[in-house]
Design a protein around this motif. Structure first.
Motif, mmCIF file in Angstrom:
data_model
loop_
_atom_site.group_PDB
_atom_site.id
_atom_site.type_symbol
_atom_site.label_atom_id
_atom_site.label_comp_id
_atom_site.label_asym_id
_atom_site.label_seq_id
_atom_site.Cartn_x
_atom_site.Cartn_y
_atom_site.Cartn_z
ATOM 1 N N SER A 151 0.833 -1.200 0.000
ATOM 2 C CA SER A 151 0.000 0.000 0.000
ATOM 3 C C SER A 151 0.866 1.248 0.000
ATOM 4 O O SER A 151 2.081 1.187 0.218
ATOM 5 C CB SER A 151 -0.923 0.015 1.229
ATOM 6 O OG SER A 151 -0.154 0.092 2.416
ATOM 7 N N TYR A 153 0.441 5.961 0.332
ATOM 8 C CA TYR A 153 -0.446 7.110 0.523
ATOM 9 C C TYR A 153 0.324 8.383 0.190
ATOM 10 O O TYR A 153 1.492 8.518 0.537
ATOM 11 C CB TYR A 153 -0.979 7.181 1.961
ATOM 12 C CG TYR A 153 0.089 7.295 3.028
ATOM 13 C CD1 TYR A 153 0.457 8.536 3.545
ATOM 14 C CD2 TYR A 153 0.744 6.162 3.502
ATOM 15 C CE1 TYR A 153 1.437 8.642 4.515
ATOM 16 C CE2 TYR A 153 1.718 6.254 4.473
ATOM 17 C CZ TYR A 153 2.056 7.500 4.978
ATOM 18 O OH TYR A 153 3.043 7.600 5.937
ATOM 19 N N THR A 277 -2.644 11.325 3.546
ATOM 20 C CA THR A 277 -4.077 11.055 3.521
ATOM 21 C C THR A 277 -4.610 10.545 4.852
ATOM 22 O O THR A 277 -5.822 10.552 5.078
ATOM 23 C CB THR A 277 -4.421 10.026 2.430
ATOM 24 O OG1 THR A 277 -3.578 8.873 2.582
ATOM 25 C CG2 THR A 277 -4.217 10.600 1.043
ATOM 26 N N ASN A 343 -8.697 -5.203 2.656
ATOM 27 C CA ASN A 343 -9.650 -4.102 2.523
ATOM 28 C C ASN A 343 -11.093 -4.531 2.736
ATOM 29 O O ASN A 343 -11.930 -3.731 3.156
ATOM 30 C CB ASN A 343 -9.489 -3.433 1.161
ATOM 31 C CG ASN A 343 -8.340 -2.451 1.150
ATOM 32 O OD1 ASN A 343 -7.895 -2.002 2.208
ATOM 33 N ND2 ASN A 343 -7.845 -2.104 -0.026
ATOM 34 N N PHE A 350 -6.923 0.612 2.720
ATOM 35 C CA PHE A 350 -5.721 1.294 2.248
ATOM 36 C C PHE A 350 -5.755 1.372 0.724
ATOM 37 O O PHE A 350 -6.587 0.724 0.075
ATOM 38 C CB PHE A 350 -4.444 0.614 2.743
ATOM 39 C CG PHE A 350 -4.316 -0.860 2.438
ATOM 40 C CD1 PHE A 350 -4.544 -1.370 1.178
ATOM 41 C CD2 PHE A 350 -3.922 -1.745 3.430
ATOM 42 C CE1 PHE A 350 -4.403 -2.713 0.888
ATOM 43 C CE2 PHE A 350 -3.787 -3.109 3.164
ATOM 44 C CZ PHE A 350 -4.029 -3.587 1.887
ATOM 45 N N ILE A 351 -4.855 2.166 0.149
ATOM 46 C CA ILE A 351 -4.725 2.243 -1.305
ATOM 47 C C ILE A 351 -3.722 1.175 -1.712
ATOM 48 O O ILE A 351 -2.545 1.238 -1.353
ATOM 49 C CB ILE A 351 -4.239 3.627 -1.759
ATOM 50 C CG1 ILE A 351 -5.155 4.718 -1.206
ATOM 51 C CG2 ILE A 351 -4.208 3.702 -3.276
ATOM 52 C CD1 ILE A 351 -4.627 6.127 -1.445
ATOM 53 N N THR A 359 -11.112 -1.568 -6.247
ATOM 54 C CA THR A 359 -11.248 -0.210 -5.709
ATOM 55 C C THR A 359 -12.663 0.039 -5.188
ATOM 56 O O THR A 359 -13.026 1.178 -4.886
ATOM 57 C CB THR A 359 -10.916 0.834 -6.790
ATOM 58 O OG1 THR A 359 -11.849 0.690 -7.883
ATOM 59 C CG2 THR A 359 -9.498 0.640 -7.319
ATOM 60 N N TYR A 362 -12.918 1.895 -1.934
ATOM 61 C CA TYR A 362 -12.202 3.166 -1.826
ATOM 62 C C TYR A 362 -13.159 4.339 -1.683
ATOM 63 O O TYR A 362 -14.232 4.371 -2.296
ATOM 64 C CB TYR A 362 -11.346 3.419 -3.067
ATOM 65 C CG TYR A 362 -10.101 2.585 -3.203
ATOM 66 C CD1 TYR A 362 -9.845 1.505 -2.372
ATOM 67 C CD2 TYR A 362 -9.159 2.879 -4.184
ATOM 68 C CE1 TYR A 362 -8.699 0.741 -2.517
ATOM 69 C CE2 TYR A 362 -8.007 2.128 -4.340
ATOM 70 C CZ TYR A 362 -7.787 1.049 -3.509
ATOM 71 O OH TYR A 362 -6.648 0.297 -3.663
ATOM 72 N N GLN A 366 -9.471 8.412 -1.893
ATOM 73 C CA GLN A 366 -8.496 7.376 -2.218
ATOM 74 C C GLN A 366 -8.403 7.141 -3.719
ATOM 75 O O GLN A 366 -7.320 6.909 -4.252
ATOM 76 C CB GLN A 366 -8.850 6.089 -1.483
ATOM 77 C CG GLN A 366 -8.586 6.167 0.008
ATOM 78 C CD GLN A 366 -9.058 4.926 0.729
ATOM 79 O OE1 GLN A 366 -10.193 4.482 0.551
ATOM 80 N NE2 GLN A 366 -8.200 4.357 1.546
ATOM 81 N N LYS A 367 -9.540 7.192 -4.399
ATOM 82 C CA LYS A 367 -9.502 7.038 -5.855
ATOM 83 C C LYS A 367 -8.698 8.163 -6.499
ATOM 84 O O LYS A 367 -7.910 7.933 -7.415
ATOM 85 C CB LYS A 367 -10.931 7.016 -6.405
ATOM 86 C CG LYS A 367 -11.715 5.768 -6.021
ATOM 87 C CD LYS A 367 -13.157 5.826 -6.513
ATOM 88 C CE LYS A 367 -13.922 4.590 -6.091
ATOM 89 N NZ LYS A 367 -15.357 4.631 -6.499
ATOM 90 N N SER A 369 -6.346 9.835 -4.979
ATOM 91 C CA SER A 369 -4.960 9.615 -4.572
ATOM 92 C C SER A 369 -4.256 8.665 -5.529
ATOM 93 O O SER A 369 -3.108 8.895 -5.937
ATOM 94 C CB SER A 369 -4.903 9.050 -3.150
ATOM 95 O OG SER A 369 -5.423 9.960 -2.217
#
Length: 426
Positions: A151, A153, A277, A343, A350-351, A359, A362, A366-367, A369
């Protein structure tokens, strides 16, 4: 992300926490019964989140459980609070460590590779869904991979959409826009930037972005490696520019935590906040109202296409007893399936580093990001990951804090940093 995300090593002052692997960070569980891999094997998994600490623990626990379900490999989880994990990592790796453990990309990883404390996992690469940028982040100075990411951020300038809309503000696209925005905020009685550095690490992010915007990514990374001078004109320009921006920041930052600064933005006292983030962790109901922009261009010759986006992931401890099973597990940890398992189990996803991960969980933040990091030309890992840990903690934290107290003493401060860099970085 954990509120203690950037705790740094404090060495002998905390040596009682883990000595020879027998302290709080010592590996736990059984010894694997001699099994090396496959059915019946045991892998010891050390994680930097205490049981019950929140979504970060929940994700890692779910990932461990998913791996057991997929492979019939038992995962013996050693969950340790974030501060203790960070502070005890050296003695942990030199004692009786777990086979696989959570860690970070960048210099912090490469440093352990050079010391022979982590295992070369190049034979587990390539990993489907992890592109060249992530492979590069997993590569140490010898050109081999010692890390598998899961992951990341980004750091950016966050703001409340409702506050910007109410005041007719828009994300700045140039230095002139940026300065006009801050002036307008002040004119309306709003402090442009929330700012708190009581913890020592947050202001490192400001230095990083100013250095990349004024001197470029290559200079920044060279500076972190000790290949550029801290008392040169380039670094002095960073501090001079920072000094000119301090009137737009909250006063007395050394008495304020990052969470308190985030609250100041959340309640509308401040208009913006430069942070990762994980800022959403301190805002509760204001989180859905957040948006961000990347720090604007400051020099016409240097594009605004570099940013800090720290990458989290895993390493195999060289002193771990089950190397084969650990390597098999660490490759799976970089998969889309591992990210999805984590997730799907946690309230806050998390990303994922793996491009094949879902996704669906998310947030819009987050998208965005993921899009911003994907479009960046250069990714730094943050000062305390890109340079020597001792230099970051014992030199840069007090030096930056001294600058924030006495911003007119730039020559004295930069000379002191360079003198200590000569000793620590060579």
């Amino acid at each position: 992300m954990s509120a203690t995300r950037r705790s740094v090593l404090r060495g002998m002052a905390l040596s009682g926490l883990a000595v020879g692997g027998s302290g709080l960070l010592a590996a736990c569980g059984d010894d694997g019964g001699g099994a090396s891999s496959g059915s019946g094997a045991t892998v010891k998994f050390g994680i930097n989140e205490a049981q019950g600490s929140g979504p970060a623990y929940d994700r890692l626990k779910a990932i461990a459980d998913a791996y057991t379900a997929k492979t019939d490999t038992k995962v013996s989880l050693n969950a340790v609070d974030h501060n203790t994990f960070q502070e005890s990592i050296n003695t942990y790796l030199q004692g009786t460590p777990d086979d696989v453990f959570t860690w970070f990309a960048g210099f912090r990883m490469s440093q352990f590779a050079e010391s022979g404390l982590i295992t070369d996992v190049s034979d587990q690469w390539p990993i489907d869904g992890l592109g060249d940028s992530f492979k590069q982040a997993a590569t140490a100075s010898d050109g081999k991979q010692y890390f598998v990411p899961i992951s990341y951020y980004p750091w950016a300038v966050f703001y409340r959409k409702s506050v910007f809309e109410k005041n007719g503000w828009a994300a700045p696209e140039s230095k002139d826009d940026f300065m006009s925005l801050m002036d307008d905020m002040q004119g309306k009685g709003i402090t442009p930037f929330a700012f708190g550095d009581k913890d020592g690490w947050p202001a490192m992010g400001t230095f990083d972005i100013l250095n990349m915007r004024l001197n470029g990514f290559d200079f920044h990374m060279g500076l972190m490696a000790g290949e550029e001078k801290w008392d040169g004109d380039e670094v002095k320009l960073v501090f001079e520019t920072w000094k000119s921006l301090l009137p737009y920041h909250q006063e007395d930052p050394l008495g304020r935590t990052w969470q308190e600064a985030a609250t100041s933005m959340g309640n509308g006292d401040c208009g913006m906040y430069l942070l990762g983030t994980f800022v959403v962790d301190a805002l509760d109901e204001s989180g859905d109202d957040l948006d961000f922009f990347t720090f604007p261009q400051l020099d016409d010759s240097i594009p605004a296409d570099s940013l800090d986006a720290p990458i989290d992931g895993f390493c195999v401890a060289a002193a771990g007893k089950n190397q084969d099973a650990a390597k098999e597990m660490i490759k799976w940890l970089g998969s889309a399936a591992a990210a999805d398992a984590g997730n799907e189990a946690a309230e806050a996803p998390f990303i994922a580093a793996n491009s094949g991960a879902s996704t669906s969980t998310y947030s819009d933040l987050q998208k965005k990001s993921a899009e911003v990091v994907g479009a960046a030309a250069n990714i730094a890992q943050f000062m305390d990951r890109d340079t020597n840990a001792d230099f970051a903690s014992t030199v840069m934290i007090p030096s930056i804090q001294e600058f924030l107290k006495s911003p007119d003493d730039i020559d004295k401060i930069t000379a002191s940093i360079q003198e200590q860099a000569n000793s620590i970085l060579g």
